[in-house]
Design a protein around this motif. Structure first.
Motif, PDB file in Angstrom:
ATOM      1  N   LYS A 159       0.821  -1.211   0.000  1.00 26.83           N
ATOM      2  CA  LYS A 159       0.000   0.000   0.000  1.00 26.83           C
ATOM      3  C   LYS A 159       0.856   1.264   0.000  1.00 26.83           C
ATOM      4  O   LYS A 159       0.520   2.244  -0.670  1.00 26.83           O
ATOM      5  CB  LYS A 159      -0.950   0.013   1.206  1.00 26.83           C
ATOM      6  N   LEU A 160       1.951   1.246   0.716  1.00 27.11           N
ATOM      7  CA  LEU A 160       2.851   2.403   0.710  1.00 27.11           C
ATOM      8  C   LEU A 160       3.436   2.605  -0.688  1.00 27.11           C
ATOM      9  O   LEU A 160       3.582   3.744  -1.152  1.00 27.11           O
ATOM     10  CB  LEU A 160       3.966   2.224   1.745  1.00 27.11           C
ATOM     11  N   ALA A 161       3.774   1.507  -1.373  1.00 25.31           N
ATOM     12  CA  ALA A 161       4.315   1.607  -2.736  1.00 25.31           C
ATOM     13  C   ALA A 161       3.282   2.170  -3.687  1.00 25.31           C
ATOM     14  O   ALA A 161       3.619   2.835  -4.676  1.00 25.31           O
ATOM     15  CB  ALA A 161       4.769   0.236  -3.214  1.00 25.31           C
ATOM     16  N   GLU A 162       1.994   1.951  -3.393  1.00 27.67           N
ATOM     17  CA  GLU A 162       0.907   2.485  -4.235  1.00 27.67           C
ATOM     18  C   GLU A 162       0.601   3.951  -3.910  1.00 27.67           C
ATOM     19  O   GLU A 162      -0.282   4.548  -4.510  1.00 27.67           O
ATOM     20  CB  GLU A 162      -0.366   1.668  -4.024  1.00 27.67           C
ATOM     21  N   GLY A 163       1.293   4.503  -2.923  1.00 29.06           N
ATOM     22  CA  GLY A 163       1.055   5.890  -2.541  1.00 29.06           C
ATOM     23  C   GLY A 163       0.059   6.074  -1.429  1.00 29.06           C
ATOM     24  O   GLY A 163      -0.408   7.165  -1.160  1.00 29.06           O
ATOM     25  N   TRP A 164      -0.288   4.974  -0.769  1.00 28.84           N
ATOM     26  CA  TRP A 164      -1.207   5.024   0.374  1.00 28.84           C
ATOM     27  C   TRP A 164      -0.515   5.722   1.531  1.00 28.84           C
ATOM     28  O   TRP A 164       0.599   5.363   1.893  1.00 28.84           O
ATOM     29  CB  TRP A 164      -1.596   3.604   0.703  1.00 28.84           C
ATOM     30  N   ARG A 165      -1.114   6.713   2.098  1.00 31.34           N
ATOM     31  CA  ARG A 165      -0.491   7.452   3.180  1.00 31.34           C
ATOM     32  C   ARG A 165      -0.934   6.927   4.518  1.00 31.34           C
ATOM     33  O   ARG A 165      -2.104   6.589   4.706  1.00 31.34           O
ATOM     34  CB  ARG A 165      -0.814   8.936   3.062  1.00 31.34           C
ATOM     35  N   LEU A 166       0.002   6.842   5.452  1.00 24.47           N
ATOM     36  CA  LEU A 166      -0.303   6.377   6.806  1.00 24.47           C
ATOM     37  C   LEU A 166      -0.660   7.551   7.684  1.00 24.47           C
ATOM     38  O   LEU A 166       0.154   8.147   8.352  1.00 24.47           O
ATOM     39  CB  LEU A 166       0.905   5.643   7.407  1.00 24.47           C
ATOM     40  N   GLU A 167      -1.925   7.940   7.624  1.00 26.21           N
ATOM     41  CA  GLU A 167      -2.420   8.999   8.487  1.00 26.21           C
ATOM     42  C   GLU A 167      -3.879   8.743   8.758  1.00 26.21           C
ATOM     43  O   GLU A 167      -4.531   7.991   8.067  1.00 26.21           O
ATOM     44  CB  GLU A 167      -2.214  10.381   7.838  1.00 26.21           C
ATOM     45  N   ARG A 168      -4.368   9.359   9.798  1.00 27.81           N
ATOM     46  CA  ARG A 168      -5.788   9.181  10.141  1.00 27.81           C
ATOM     47  C   ARG A 168      -6.646  10.089   9.324  1.00 27.81           C
ATOM     48  O   ARG A 168      -6.374  11.151   8.995  1.00 27.81           O
ATOM     49  CB  ARG A 168      -5.992   9.470  11.624  1.00 27.81           C
TER      50      ARG A 168
END
Length: 168
Positions: A159-168
């Motif tokens: 998901k991070l490689a797809e540009g998914w950001r880890l934030e709420r």
């Protein structure tokens, strides 16, 4: 014995509500309860507690089970004494803390579970009472996450490689 209703765990019958399962051992049957007609009759005890009755005698059953080294018996009562939604929420929060400790310190799973069971979940330390938790749910969450940690890490990386950001 037959235990009726969700507020009547087996440990209540074992410790505080009358019938018990103590049998003569070590050749003590030679002098304890001689054979009689009653030995050939099937007898069943029925126990049924409501929430108030369990609240009144449940803590004694937990203490006796702990003293006998039978933690599952104690948990069967303690889980019913704690409000269900609160005890599961506390279990999930405790699992997050345990998993963080495991990640930071590399604590082995049996040591980690023992520490949380004895010193955090429902413990009283220096006059501070920690909230009790559904310990079975706590164990299931911790063990489940650790068993699937590689899968979880792979999905997060994907998901991070797809540009998914880890934030709420």
């Amino acid at each position: 014995s037959a235990f009726l209703g969700r507020h009547t765990p087996e440990a209540i019958g074992d410790y505080v509500a009358g019938p018990n399962h103590v049998l003569p051992t070590g050749r003590r049957a030679r002098f304890a309860s001689g054979l009689s007609v009653l030995d050939f009759m099937k007898r069943t005890s029925f126990l049924q507690l409501d929430e108030a009755a369990l609240a009144a005698i449940g803590p004694a059953a937990v203490a006796l089970a702990d003293a006998e080294g039978l933690p599952a018996h104690g948990r069967s009562v303690a889980i019913r004494l704690a409000p269900k939604s609160q005890s599961r929420s506390v279990a999930r929060l405790g699992a997050v803390q345990a998993l963080y400790q495991h990640a930071m310190e590399g604590t082995l799973l049996p040591v980690l579970l023992d520490e949380f069971h004895r010193h955090r979940l429902g413990a009283e330390i220096e006059d501070i009472q920690f909230a009790d938790a559904d310990r079975i749910h706590f164990d299931d969450v911790v063990k489940g996450v650790l068993a699937r940690s590689e899968e979880i890490d792979a999905r997060i990386s994907e998901k991070l490689a797809e540009g998914w950001r880890l934030e709420r």
